[in-house]
Design an enzyme around this catalytic site. Structure first.
Site, short mmCIF file in Angstrom:
data_model
loop_
_atom_site.label_atom_id
_atom_site.label_comp_id
_atom_site.label_asym_id
_atom_site.label_seq_id
_atom_site.Cartn_x
_atom_site.Cartn_y
_atom_site.Cartn_z
N GLU A 263 -9.83 -1.53 5.23
CA GLU A 263 -10.46 -1.27 6.53
C GLU A 263 -11.74 -2.09 6.66
OE1 GLU A 263 -8.63 0.20 8.52
OE2 GLU A 263 -7.95 2.20 7.91
N ASP B 16 0.83 -1.20 0.00
CA ASP B 16 0.00 0.00 0.00
C ASP B 16 0.87 1.25 0.00
OD1 ASP B 16 0.94 -0.37 2.61
OD2 ASP B 16 -1.03 -0.86 3.41
N ASN C 43 -7.94 -2.86 14.11
CA ASN C 43 -9.34 -3.05 13.71
C ASN C 43 -9.50 -4.22 12.73
OD1 ASN C 43 -8.20 -2.03 11.41
ND2 ASN C 43 -9.45 -0.17 11.30
N HIS D 294 -7.70 -4.63 9.98
CA HIS D 294 -7.38 -4.36 8.57
C HIS D 294 -6.16 -5.16 8.11
CE1 HIS D 294 -4.71 -0.51 9.39
NE2 HIS D 294 -4.01 -1.60 9.49
P1 PGA Z 1 1.86 -2.24 12.77
O1 PGA Z 1 0.75 -2.06 11.65
O2 PGA Z 1 2.68 -3.41 12.34
O3 PGA Z 1 2.62 -0.97 12.73
O4 PGA Z 1 1.13 -2.48 14.05
C1 PGA Z 1 0.09 -3.18 11.16
C2 PGA Z 1 -1.02 -2.71 10.27
O5 PGA Z 1 -1.60 -1.64 10.53
O6 PGA Z 1 -1.35 -3.42 9.32
#
Ligand code: PGA
Length: 255
Positions: free
Chosen positions: A139, A63, A132, A134
């Site tokens: 999302e 992304d 959440n 995602h």
């Molecule tokens: P993080 O993010 O590894 O920084 O916790 C994971 C994500 O948001 O997919």
């Protein structure tokens, strides 16, 4: 699905890097799906210690933010350049990130899926999971068969990512993200999860219903998923559930 539970975040990196190194040894021009965020960083650090030639490896980022100026240090193009391409001595020409500063980001998103397909698809997709649920920036509510597209970030995600910016309002509101359908086409999904704050959502994703409300639950439908979690993140996983849980005392056992 195989689940490795290891003591520390650093050990998740060692185990995941061992898996990737084996893939690259058997296929030197493997196509890796590259995740950013905090969870995958120990993987890239550990992979740099492996004596495997990565000059032919190809990569596609998961992304990118829409709207950051080119070269912004927190753009994923820059994060991937610093943390992956340079660290692992990949060929920059073989590493692709969605073009978040394109005049037509919708077009850039559609072109991205075409570029992945033209490369023959992704061999191993590295993934983190959001609080959440995602996956990439898909999302809650994202269609389970969605393609790479422009999306709006939730406030929860913008808050989580504010730690990388000087002010929360500097976190972009939009992104280009690989879709869940795109991610599901990768031949092997490698999810790394660290920390007690991810325990509830990891259990929901792996043991709960498959639902768009928890995008990572789609992993249950993929034929080849490896989860590498530290003890804290794995603490709420249900035993059994048809999954093979492997507890690893130290990373060396499987690296
Ligand atoms: P993080 O993010 O590894 O920084 O916790 C994971 C994500 O948001 O997919």
């Amino acid at each position: 699905m195989e689940i490795f539970v290891v003591p520390t975040a650093s050990a998740t990196g060692s185990v995941a890097a061992g898996i990737l190194a084996a893939v690259i040894r058997s296929k030197p021009d493997a196509v890796l799906g590259l995740a950013t965020g905090g969870s995958p960083l120990p993987i890239y650090r550990a992979l740099a210690d492996h004596t495997v030639d990565m000059s032919a490896v190809r990569g596609f980022a998961l992304d990118e933010y829409v709207g950051l100026p080119a070269g912004h240090p927190e753009s994923y193009a820059e994060v991937v350049r610093r943390e992956v391409t340079e660290r692992l001595h990949l060929d920059p020409a073989k590493v692709t990130v969605p073009d978040g500063s394109a005049a037509d980001p919708e077009r850039a998103a559609a072109d991205y899926d075409a570029a992945i397909a033209a490369a023959g698809g992704i061999d191993v997709q590295i993934l983190g999971i959001g609080h959440n649920g995602h996956l990439a920036f898909n999302e809650p509510g994202s269609a389970l068969d969605s393609r790479t597209r422009v999306e709006v970030l939730t406030e929860r995600t913008r808050e989580a990512n504010a730690r990388y910016f000087s002010a929360p309002s500097d976190v972009p509101a939009r992104c280009i993200t690989q879709g869940l359908g795109t991610i599901m086409e990768a031949r092997h999904l490698l999810l790394v999860v660290n920390g007690a704050d991810k325990a509830g959502i990891l259990a929901a994703a792996l043991n709960g219903p498959v639902t768009a409300e928890c995008p990572a639950s789609i992993l249950q439908r993929h034929p080849h998923v490896t989860v590498v979690a530290d003890e804290a993140a794995a603490s709420q996983l249900a035993p059994g559930s048809g999954q093979v849980a492997v507890r690893v005392a130290g990373a060396a056992a499987v690296a």
